[in-house]
Every structure is written in structure tokens, then in C-alpha cells.
Motif scaffolding. Structure first.
Motif, mmCIF file in Angstrom:
data_model
loop_
_atom_site.group_PDB
_atom_site.id
_atom_site.type_symbol
_atom_site.label_atom_id
_atom_site.label_comp_id
_atom_site.label_asym_id
_atom_site.label_seq_id
_atom_site.Cartn_x
_atom_site.Cartn_y
_atom_site.Cartn_z
ATOM 1 N N GLU A 1 4.084 3.191 -1.950
ATOM 2 C CA GLU A 1 4.136 4.118 -3.219
ATOM 3 C C GLU A 1 4.349 2.997 -4.355
ATOM 4 O O GLU A 1 4.277 1.896 -4.134
ATOM 5 C CB GLU A 1 5.489 4.713 -3.338
ATOM 6 C CG GLU A 1 5.677 6.014 -2.698
ATOM 7 C CD GLU A 1 7.133 6.640 -2.405
ATOM 8 O OE1 GLU A 1 7.929 6.188 -3.092
ATOM 9 O OE2 GLU A 1 7.046 7.547 -1.610
ATOM 10 N N ILE B 1 0.581 -1.313 0.240
ATOM 11 C CA ILE B 1 0.199 0.064 -0.096
ATOM 12 C C ILE B 1 0.993 1.019 0.135
ATOM 13 O O ILE B 1 0.293 2.350 -0.170
ATOM 14 C CB ILE B 1 -0.988 0.160 1.189
ATOM 15 C CG1 ILE B 1 -0.335 -0.226 2.384
ATOM 16 C CG2 ILE B 1 -1.936 -1.021 1.035
ATOM 17 C CD1 ILE B 1 -1.224 0.201 3.736
ATOM 18 N N GLY C 1 0.425 0.482 -5.147
ATOM 19 C CA GLY C 1 0.076 1.301 -4.220
ATOM 20 C C GLY C 1 -1.194 2.393 -4.645
ATOM 21 O O GLY C 1 -2.115 2.512 -4.236
ATOM 22 N N TRP C 2 -0.951 2.841 -5.972
ATOM 23 C CA TRP C 2 -1.996 3.541 -6.743
ATOM 24 C C TRP C 2 -3.241 2.678 -6.875
ATOM 25 O O TRP C 2 -4.259 3.047 -7.078
ATOM 26 C CB TRP C 2 -1.461 3.907 -8.093
ATOM 27 C CG TRP C 2 -0.744 5.171 -8.151
ATOM 28 C CD1 TRP C 2 0.700 5.463 -8.145
ATOM 29 C CD2 TRP C 2 -1.360 6.515 -7.947
ATOM 30 N NE1 TRP C 2 0.816 6.747 -8.037
ATOM 31 C CE2 TRP C 2 -0.082 7.326 -7.723
ATOM 32 C CE3 TRP C 2 -2.519 6.938 -7.960
ATOM 33 C CZ2 TRP C 2 -0.342 8.591 -7.788
ATOM 34 C CZ3 TRP C 2 -2.748 8.537 -7.703
ATOM 35 C CH2 TRP C 2 -1.748 9.200 -7.664
ATOM 36 N N PHE D 1 -4.285 0.369 -4.908
ATOM 37 C CA PHE D 1 -4.860 0.295 -3.844
ATOM 38 C C PHE D 1 -5.864 1.655 -3.814
ATOM 39 O O PHE D 1 -7.009 1.684 -3.344
ATOM 40 C CB PHE D 1 -4.037 -0.184 -2.908
ATOM 41 C CG PHE D 1 -4.732 -0.075 -1.564
ATOM 42 C CD1 PHE D 1 -5.419 -1.282 -1.059
ATOM 43 C CD2 PHE D 1 -4.619 0.978 -0.584
ATOM 44 C CE1 PHE D 1 -5.870 -1.456 0.087
ATOM 45 C CE2 PHE D 1 -5.178 0.716 0.770
ATOM 46 C CZ PHE D 1 -5.861 -0.459 1.030
ATOM 47 N N TRP D 2 -5.008 2.563 -3.489
ATOM 48 C CA TRP D 2 -5.855 4.003 -2.992
ATOM 49 C C TRP D 2 -6.816 4.427 -4.145
ATOM 50 O O TRP D 2 -7.589 4.661 -3.661
ATOM 51 C CB TRP D 2 -4.583 4.963 -2.777
ATOM 52 C CG TRP D 2 -3.835 4.631 -1.308
ATOM 53 C CD1 TRP D 2 -2.307 4.008 -1.303
ATOM 54 C CD2 TRP D 2 -4.329 4.459 -0.091
ATOM 55 N NE1 TRP D 2 -2.208 3.741 -0.214
ATOM 56 C CE2 TRP D 2 -3.204 3.826 0.566
ATOM 57 C CE3 TRP D 2 -5.365 4.725 0.562
ATOM 58 C CZ2 TRP D 2 -3.095 3.859 2.122
ATOM 59 C CZ3 TRP D 2 -5.556 4.409 1.785
ATOM 60 C CH2 TRP D 2 -4.385 3.917 2.681
ATOM 61 N N ALA D 3 -6.290 4.597 -5.480
ATOM 62 C CA ALA D 3 -7.103 5.134 -6.317
ATOM 63 C C ALA D 3 -8.402 4.115 -6.687
ATOM 64 O O ALA D 3 -9.497 4.361 -6.797
ATOM 65 C CB ALA D 3 -6.432 5.550 -7.528
ATOM 66 N N SER E 1 -15.474 3.902 -1.899
ATOM 67 C CA SER E 1 -15.869 5.452 -1.561
ATOM 68 C C SER E 1 -17.049 5.756 -2.326
ATOM 69 O O SER E 1 -17.941 6.213 -1.949
ATOM 70 C CB SER E 1 -14.745 6.150 -1.492
ATOM 71 O OG SER E 1 -13.940 5.701 -0.491
ATOM 72 N N VAL F 1 -9.834 1.853 -2.968
ATOM 73 C CA VAL F 1 -10.503 2.718 -1.905
ATOM 74 C C VAL F 1 -11.326 3.878 -2.445
ATOM 75 O O VAL F 1 -12.456 3.790 -2.137
ATOM 76 C CB VAL F 1 -9.279 3.297 -0.997
ATOM 77 C CG1 VAL F 1 -9.871 4.261 0.104
ATOM 78 C CG2 VAL F 1 -8.453 2.196 -0.356
ATOM 79 N N VAL F 2 -10.873 4.383 -3.669
ATOM 80 C CA VAL F 2 -11.804 5.425 -4.046
ATOM 81 C C VAL F 2 -12.891 4.877 -4.995
ATOM 82 O O VAL F 2 -13.722 5.086 -4.648
ATOM 83 C CB VAL F 2 -10.821 6.663 -4.770
ATOM 84 C CG1 VAL F 2 -11.993 7.684 -5.534
ATOM 85 C CG2 VAL F 2 -10.165 7.231 -3.759
#
Ligand code: SF4
Ligand code: SF4
Ligand code: SF4
Lengths: 313, 227
Positions: free
Chosen positions: A249, A247, A253-254, A256-258, A266, A261-262
């Protein structure tokens, strides 16, 4: 080290797709059962959403098995998996569950579509009629059985990976739960998307019912992902290394977060809450929300599979 | 309505009971119940004697007909450590550890990966293997590979099908010019392996995973100490 090629990588993306398809099949059929029992009753077969779920469940499981077979280095020997069993192997147990699941699945489909099937037969084949009524007599037990098998199948997608002590990130007790819940939510999303495409009413009681379950489900998913990574980080050692590599860089990582998660969590959550507040649901809302969920779950499978294999114990 | 809810609860309970029963059953299954072994083969790699000449890996390739591009045995080198002229390398052996508690055997869906109950040797039944690669992922030592010729999983089998069958020592052991490799039965107190193991402190890797590897190593004096 590129995101898709590294030394410790054994299982590439086809396995992620296989796990995704098994999960969506289990999820879709669970929602079909719920819709039939709590909302629609005998008329279930008329609903576009139930039809969608009943199409997705068998097709996804066939496609998944197909991918699994093609991915073997000896695809023509796949029958040996069906003949020889090893009770200590999660894969072996999973294949057994898959086989029984398909039987229960078709038995249940026969119960749901008994009326239209019989009227289509129009008394031409008495054998078929007999068969359908014989199956329909046991509908209650078939349904119970099917739900147990579907939940086992959903959890199996996680157990398959969590049995590997080699990779500290995968060897994690939360993984089967996480995969089960995300599989169920992909099933819900697939049912919704398929349903509106099959001309189901986007403001119908099916959508309201599924969305009511979807909100808590997304929340549980978020909690499970949080538990998954906090657990890894607090364990320290290679688990911690694996968690930060995943999770932190870089490409994954991208994702996962983008991506997860997003887009995957979300946005569907926000859309769901918005739709609950606004009075009317439209085709586009439902389709976009469901697509976001599906993309999120597909990314989650790939993300866990790849980043999980990056760090060796 | 209430009928289906009850059904649901019943289903959930049954699933929970089934799952825990399965877990207990498999845990028990792996805990014991093995046939009393006639012998239990082990190998010692004395890193203080190893000079990294690769005679062992070349012999292994020849005797076991290991195709190009894959290998059953590799000697990994680290270093150099220290200043010229007192430079050292450290050589470690990368091959199957013939775990006593075998992750690869546990996960194999067809039973193609198996541990010979008589000798403790872990091997692969080429015919039964479907190539799902579950064992490759499950081996914490990451030494398994798909043989490009047979398409089955492959790895060191202590030369079970070649040299051992002829009553000889494994190829790598015979080929080693410095006698850094010792092979034998650890259940026999008179055997050479037991003598070697008693003469010097040895270590094994990743013992924390509970695999109980039977590849013992005598640590090289050179090399760095890592925390
Ligand atoms: S080292 Fe790997 S292949 Fe060899 S027995 Fe242990 S787990 Fe199996
Ligand atoms: S690759 Fe072959 S030996 Fe390995 S787990 Fe699969 S079937 Fe068993
Ligand atoms: S024991 Fe045989 S198979 Fe194993 S590394 Fe030595 S030569 Fe190769």
C-alpha cells in the motif's frame, strides 16, 4: 515516513533522472544502429526517426552528466572524477564508459551524416572532408564498438545501484538487466516520439520495425520485474520487507501498480498489439504509446531508487 | 546485412567476456593484495558499563570540530525496560565500524575514501572527495555524512588527524567516565583491547554482509531479546 523524505535516503530524484537519461541515450542509439543496418542503409540520415535518435542520444547523455555534476556537493571538483580512477568503483568504471561512449557516438554520427555534412561543406574545408572519410572508413568497427558501449552504459545504470549492499532491494542481480531492458525500451519510445514529431511517417517501415521489437521487449520487462520481486520475497528477511514495502500500500505502491504496470507496460503492450492488428498507424497512436512507455520508465527509475533506499539491511 | 549481424554477435561476445573479466578482476583485487599492516586498530564498546552520558560524543565534537547538525558519534538509547525502580536503558554506539572489508572504500570513484594500510583506519581525503555520496549510500551502518563546512564526506576516523597524531588515545575513549571504551591494536596480543575482548563475549553488527567491522560490542544485560 513520507515517500520523498526518510532517514536512509541518500540519493534523491536527480539520480533517477540521470539514470533515465543515460538509459534513453543508450537505447536510442541502439535503435538508430538497428534501423540503419537492417532497414535504411545509406539513406538512414533522411529518416525522421534516425534523426530523432541521433539527437536524443548525445543530448540525453550531456543532460545526464550535467545533472550528475550539479548533484555533487562539490560540483567544481567534478574533474577529479575524470582524473582519479578507482577500478573497484562502479561509478568510476561507469564514468570511463560514458567518456568513451561519447567518442564512439560522435564518430558514428559522423559516419551516418557524412553525405549531408559533406554537401553542406561543399568543398570549403578540405580538412573536414578528410576527417569524415577517415572516420567513415572504420564504420563497421565503430558501430560494433558503439553497440557494446551503449549496452554497457545501459547495464551500468543498474550496476550503480546493485553494488550497494546497504539496501537489500537494490543489491539484486536482476536490477542491471531490468534497467538495461527498460533503458532500451525508453530509447525505442524516445525514437518513435521524436521521429513522428520530426515528421517521420507514423506508418513507415521504421515504426513497424521498432514496434516488432517493442512487443517482446515489454514482455521481457514484465518477466524481469516479476523475477525481481519474487526473488526478493523468496529471499525473506529484509529483502522481503523491502519488497512488500515497495509494492504494497501507500504512495509508491500506487506508482508501481498504476504508473508502471498499467500505464508503462500494459497500455503500450495493448496499443502495440492493436496497431499490429489494425491496418494503419496514426500519429496519435504512435505518440501516445511512446509517451506511455517513457512515463513508465521514468517512474520505474524513481520507484526503484526511492523504495530501494527505504529498507536497510 | 550478414556482416552487421556478425558484428553484433562479436560485440555481444566481447561485452560478455569483458564484463566477466572485470568482475573477476575486481573480486581478486579486493581479496588480498593489501600491504602487511603494522597494526590494526579496533574499538570495544562495553554496553554493560555505558551509562549514556554522551561525554564521548561531546568530546568528539569538540576535538574534531564536528559542525552542528551532523555527528561522527551518537549514542542510541533504547528503553526503558522493566518496572520502576529496576528500570534499564540500553545504549549502543553509532559510529564508523572501521570495516576490514570496506564497502565505502570500494565504491568511491576518486579513491577519496581510503583505508590506511598501516593502521587499518578508514578515512576520507577531503580534497579528493567530490561529494557524490556513493560512499554514504554504500555504508551499511549509515554513519557517513556530508560535512556542511568542507562539503566532503566525513565520519569517525579514530581521531587520526587530531588525538592520534599527538600520540594520545581518541577523544571519546579518554572522555568516557566509566571506561566503557577501549581502543588499541588487535594484532598485538598484549594490548588492552585484546585483553578486554578475551575477558567477555562480544558481538559485532551486520557481520553477514562480510564487512568484518572492528567496532566490537559487549552486550548490555538489559534490553529485550528479539527474534
Ligand atoms: S562503517 Fe561504514 S564508513 Fe565505516 S568503514 Fe564501514 S562502510 Fe566505511
Ligand atoms: S562522497 Fe567523496 S568519499 Fe564518498 S564516494 Fe563520493 S567522492 Fe568518495
Ligand atoms: S574515535 Fe575520535 S572521531 Fe571517532 S568517535 Fe571517538 S572521538 Fe569521534
Amino acid at each position: 515516513m513520507s515517500p520523498f523524505h526518510f532517514d536512509s535516503l541518500t540519493w534523491p530524484w536527480p539520480i533517477a533522472i540521470y539514470l533515465f537519461l543515460a538509459g534513453i541515450s543508450a537505447g536510442a542509439i541502439c535503435f538508430a544502429v538497428l534501423l540503419k543496418h537492417f532497414k535504411l542503409g545509406r539513406d538512414a540520415y533522411k529518416s525522421g526517426f534516425v534523426q530523432a535518435a541521433c539527437l536524443i542520444a548525445p543530448l540525453a547523455v550531456f543532460a545526464g552528466l550535467g545533472i550528475l555534476v550539479i548533484d555533487l556537493t562539490k560540483p567544481f571538483d567534478f574533474w577529479k572524477i575524470l582524473v582519479f580512477y578507482n577500478p573497484t568503483s562502479v561509478m568510476s568504471v561507469g564514468v570511463a564508459v560514458l567518456m568513451v561512449y561519447q567518442v564512439a557516438l560522435f564518430a558514428w554520427l559522423a559516419c551516418v551524416f557524412k553525405e549531408p555534412a559533406l554537401s553542406w561543406c561543399n568543398g570549403r574545408w578540405p580538412v573536414v572532408e578528410k576527417l569524415f572519410s577517415a572516420i567513415a572508413k572504420h564504420e563497421a568497427s565503430i558501430t560494433g564498438f558503439l553497440v557494446i558501449l551503449a549496452l554497457s552504459l545501459g547495464a551500468y545504470t543498474g550496476f550503480l545501484l546493485s553494488a550497494l549492499t546497504t539496501y537489500p532491494m537494490l543489491n539484486n542481480p536482476v536490477l542491471p538487466l531490468l534497467f538495461l531492458v527498460s533503458g532500451l525500451s525508453s530509447g525505442a519510445a524516445g525514437t518513435l516520439l521524436g521521429g513522428v514529431l520530426l515528421k517521420g511517417n507514423p506508418d513507415g517501415k521504421e515504426v513497424h520495425f521498432i514496434h516488432n521489437i517493442e512487443i517482446p521487449m515489454i514482455l521481457v520487462e514484465i518477466v524481469l520485474i516479476f523475477t525481481f520481486f519474487t526473488g526478493l520475497i523468496l529471499t525473506g528477511g529484509q529483502s522481503q520487507v523491502a519488497a512488500f514495502a515497495a509494492i504494497g500500500e501507500g504512495f509508491w505502491g500506487w506508482i508501481f501498480w498504476a504508473g508502471i504496470v498499467v500505464v508503462g507496460l500494459s497500455m503500450p503492450l495493448a496499443f502495440n498489439l492493436f496497431m499490429k492488428a489494425s491496418s494503419k498507424r496514426k500519429f496519435s497512436y504512435v505518440a501516445i504509446t511512446a509517451s506511455c512507455s517513457l512515463i513508465g520508465v521514468l517512474l520505474l527509475r524513481n520507484f526503484i531508487l526511492y523504495t530501494g533506499q527505504m529498507t536497510v539491511a | 546485412m550478414s556482416n552487421s549481424r556478425r558484428l553484433f554477435l562479436k560485440g555481444a561476445c566481447a561485452a560478455a567476456v569483458g564484463a566477466s573479466g572485470f568482475t573477476i578482476a575486481t573480486a581478486k583485487g579486493t581479496a588480498g593484495s593489501d600491504v602487511e599492516p603494522v597494526c590494526n586498530y579496533a574499538l570495544v564498546h562495553d554496553e554493560t558499563k555505558c551509562i549514556g552520558c554522551d561525554a564521548c560524543s561531546i568530546a568528539c565534537r569538540e576535538v574534531n570540530q564536528v559542525p552542528e547538525g551532523v555527528s561522527r558519534l551518537e549514542i542510541e538509547r533504547e528503553g526503558p525496560f522493566g518496572e520502576y525502580p529496576n528500570q534499564h536503558f540500553r545504549f549502543t554506539r553509532k559510529s564508523c565500524q572501521h570495516c576490514d572489508d570496506t564497502p565505502c572504500v570500494k565504491v568511491c570513484p576518486t579513491g577519496a575514501a581510503y583505508k590506511d594500510p598501516k593502521t587499518g583506519i578508514v578515512s576520507v581525503d577531503e580534497w579528493k572527495c567530490v561529494g557524490c555520496q556513493y560512499c554514504i549510500a554504500a555504508c551499511p551502518y549509515q554513519i557517513r555524512f556530508i560535512n556542511p563546512v568542507t562539503k566532503a564526506a566525513d565520519k569517525c576516523d579514530f581521531c587520526k588527524e587530531t588525538r592520534l597524531k599527538e600520540g594520545q588515545l581518541p577523544a571519546c575513549v579518554t572522555a568516557c567516565p566509566t571506561k566503557a571504551l577501549t581502543f588499541g591494536d588487535i594484532t598485538d596480543p598484549q594490548s588492552q583491547v585484546v585483553q578486554v575482548l578475551k575477558s567477555a563475549p562480544s558481538y559485532r553488527t551486520k557481520t553477514d554482509l562480510g564487512t568484518r567491522p572492528k567496532l566490537f560490542r559487549i552486550a548490555s544485560q538489559s534490553g529485550e531479546i528479539k527474534l
